[in-house]
Design a protein around this motif. Structure first.
Motif, short mmCIF file in Angstrom:
data_model
loop_
_atom_site.label_atom_id
_atom_site.label_comp_id
_atom_site.label_asym_id
_atom_site.label_seq_id
_atom_site.Cartn_x
_atom_site.Cartn_y
_atom_site.Cartn_z
N GLY A 226 0.52 9.27 9.85
CA GLY A 226 0.48 9.71 11.24
C GLY A 226 1.80 10.31 11.65
N SER A 227 1.88 11.61 11.68
CA SER A 227 3.14 12.30 12.01
C SER A 227 2.85 13.48 12.94
N ILE A 228 3.84 13.82 13.74
CA ILE A 228 3.75 14.97 14.64
C ILE A 228 4.57 16.10 14.05
N LEU A 229 3.94 17.25 13.91
CA LEU A 229 4.58 18.41 13.29
C LEU A 229 4.46 19.62 14.20
N SER A 230 5.38 20.54 14.04
CA SER A 230 5.37 21.76 14.85
C SER A 230 4.77 22.91 14.05
N VAL A 231 3.89 23.69 14.70
CA VAL A 231 3.30 24.85 14.04
C VAL A 231 3.55 26.11 14.86
N ASP A 232 3.47 27.23 14.19
CA ASP A 232 3.66 28.55 14.80
C ASP A 232 2.29 29.24 14.90
N LEU A 233 1.85 29.52 16.14
CA LEU A 233 0.54 30.12 16.39
C LEU A 233 0.60 31.64 16.45
N ALA A 269 -2.34 29.33 12.28
CA ALA A 269 -1.19 28.46 12.55
C ALA A 269 -0.50 28.10 11.24
N LEU A 270 0.81 28.30 11.19
CA LEU A 270 1.63 27.93 10.04
C LEU A 270 2.64 26.88 10.48
N TYR A 271 2.94 25.93 9.59
CA TYR A 271 3.98 24.96 9.92
C TYR A 271 5.32 25.68 10.08
N LEU A 290 4.58 20.94 2.94
CA LEU A 290 4.39 21.36 4.33
C LEU A 290 5.04 22.70 4.65
N LYS A 291 6.30 22.83 4.36
CA LYS A 291 7.02 24.05 4.74
C LYS A 291 6.38 25.29 4.12
N GLY A 292 6.02 26.23 4.98
CA GLY A 292 5.42 27.47 4.51
C GLY A 292 3.92 27.42 4.30
N SER A 293 3.31 26.24 4.50
CA SER A 293 1.85 26.15 4.33
C SER A 293 1.15 26.32 5.68
N ALA A 294 -0.18 26.36 5.63
CA ALA A 294 -0.98 26.64 6.83
C ALA A 294 -1.54 25.38 7.45
N SER A 295 -1.55 25.35 8.76
CA SER A 295 -2.19 24.26 9.50
C SER A 295 -3.62 24.63 9.89
N ALA A 310 -6.07 21.79 8.65
CA ALA A 310 -5.42 20.86 7.72
C ALA A 310 -5.14 19.53 8.40
N ASP A 311 -5.10 19.52 9.74
CA ASP A 311 -4.70 18.33 10.49
C ASP A 311 -5.90 17.74 11.24
N ASN A 312 -5.60 16.81 12.15
CA ASN A 312 -6.65 16.21 12.97
C ASN A 312 -6.44 16.62 14.42
N PRO A 313 -7.08 17.70 14.87
CA PRO A 313 -6.83 18.23 16.21
C PRO A 313 -7.37 17.36 17.35
#
Length: 334
Positions: A226-233, A269-271, A290-295, A310-313
């Motif tokens: 369970g982690s919070i990550l930032s993505v670029d939309l 969305a990309l991390y 994670l780095k450079g992969s897609a969310s 890739a995540d749980n929205p």
């Protein structure tokens, strides 16, 4: 109607249930609105309801739109001209028709009941879209042709036969949408439903003897619980319509890692370069997975599409920012 509002998908569904024809703007514009002719700017996704396209009277249309506005407290504006002050005009082909959706979700043995419940709660109580639940052991006997969207949350789908995999793939290719999250996204890739790929974990093939007692801790530290990550939309993609900030937080509680889409336009969305916001993530997962992969990816298949989260929205119904992202997978835009 602004698409920025959290309740906009529910308001749009209300219009659809009442037979109202609507269009979504695929480019921003500004237009004179209401009786004072004030200029207002509208973002990607703004919904237009043209009076001339309706099968109901203008009086009935006004009542239906007003009821949607009052029920869901969304901003609605009137305009007397199709010519915009800037951006696309209201008659532009960048306005594309919205189609009413019919949604089903696979449930049963092996499917994550918590995630299925989160989706059910979202659609039932917030968007007010009916959801048909199909048990995995009944899939072969159910026709998918009555549905426009099929949802698969995390779980094990090993019991789906090759015949039913082909059934799902053919259904998508006819213009429908398969929405997957977590391990269901991984399943769709491994079953070659779409031409995307998973990040391959780098393995140390050198033998290092380790203590038996440490095995559980060693394995556990590579698990993302369970982690919070930032993505670029990509704010211009229909799944990101309504967002203004291209950087949003997502909640990840799995070890599913998606490579960027092979299409240059499909990685919604990309991390971020430095995605960690909160929670534990091992250095190996951060640097190699994670780095450079897609969310979030939308992959085309025939006339349809497959959505890969890739995540749980919808985690516990509390992640309103990405719950909205999930509801944006539902409206079908021609």
């Amino acid at each position: 109607m602004d698409w920025d509002d959290y309740n906009a998908p529910a308001a749009l569904n209300h219009l659809h249930k009442n037979g109202i024809v609507s269009y979504s703007a695929h480019k921003p514009f500004s237009n004179k609105v209401n009786t004072n002719n004030a200029i207002r700017s509208f973002n990607y996704g703004a919904v237009m309801v043209p009076v001339s396209k309706q099968k109901v009277s203008s009086e009935k249309l006004f009542q239906i739109v007003q009821s949607a506005q009052e029920k869901f407290n969304v901003p609605v504006f009137g305009s007397e001209t199709g010519y915009s002050a800037s951006g696309i005009d209201l008659g532009s082909n960048y306005f594309r028709i919205n189609k009413k959706v019919s949604v089903a979700m696979l449930i049963g043995d092996g499917v994550n009941a918590y995630e299925a419940g989160e989706v059910w709660h979202l659609l039932d109580t917030r968007v007010h879209i009916p959801l048909t639940k199909i048990k995995l052991n009944q899939l072969s006997r159910v026709s998918l042709d009555k549905y426009t969207n099929l949802i698969m949350v995390s779980g094990s789908y090993n019991q789906i036969s090759d015949t039913n995999v082909k059934k799902i793939k053919d259904w998508v290719s006819r213009g429908n949408t398969l929405i997957t999250s977590g391990s269901a996204a991984s399943w769709a890739i491994k079953k070659d439903i779409i031409d995307e790929s998973l990040v391959e974990s780098k393995k140390d093939t050198t033998f290092h003897r380790k203590r038996y007692i440490d095995a559980r801790e060693y394995t556990g530290r590579e698990t993302i619980g369970g982690s919070i990550l930032s993505v670029d939309l990509d704010l211009t993609h229909p799944l990101a319509f309504g967002y203004r900030d291209k950087s949003i937080p997502v909640y990840k509680n799995n070890n599913v890692f998606l490579n960027k889409s092979k299409s240059h336009y499909s990685s919604v969305a990309l991390y971020s370069e430095d995605p960690h916001v909160d929670g534990y993530v091992s250095e190996n997962n951060m640097e190699n997975n994670l780095k450079g992969s897609a969310s979030l990816i939308v992959s085309g298949l025939g006339s349809g599409r497959v959505v890969l989260f890739a995540d749980n929205p919808n985690f516990r119904g509390t992640w309103y920012g990405t719950c909205l992202l999930y509801t944006l997978t539902l409206p079908t835009k021609a």
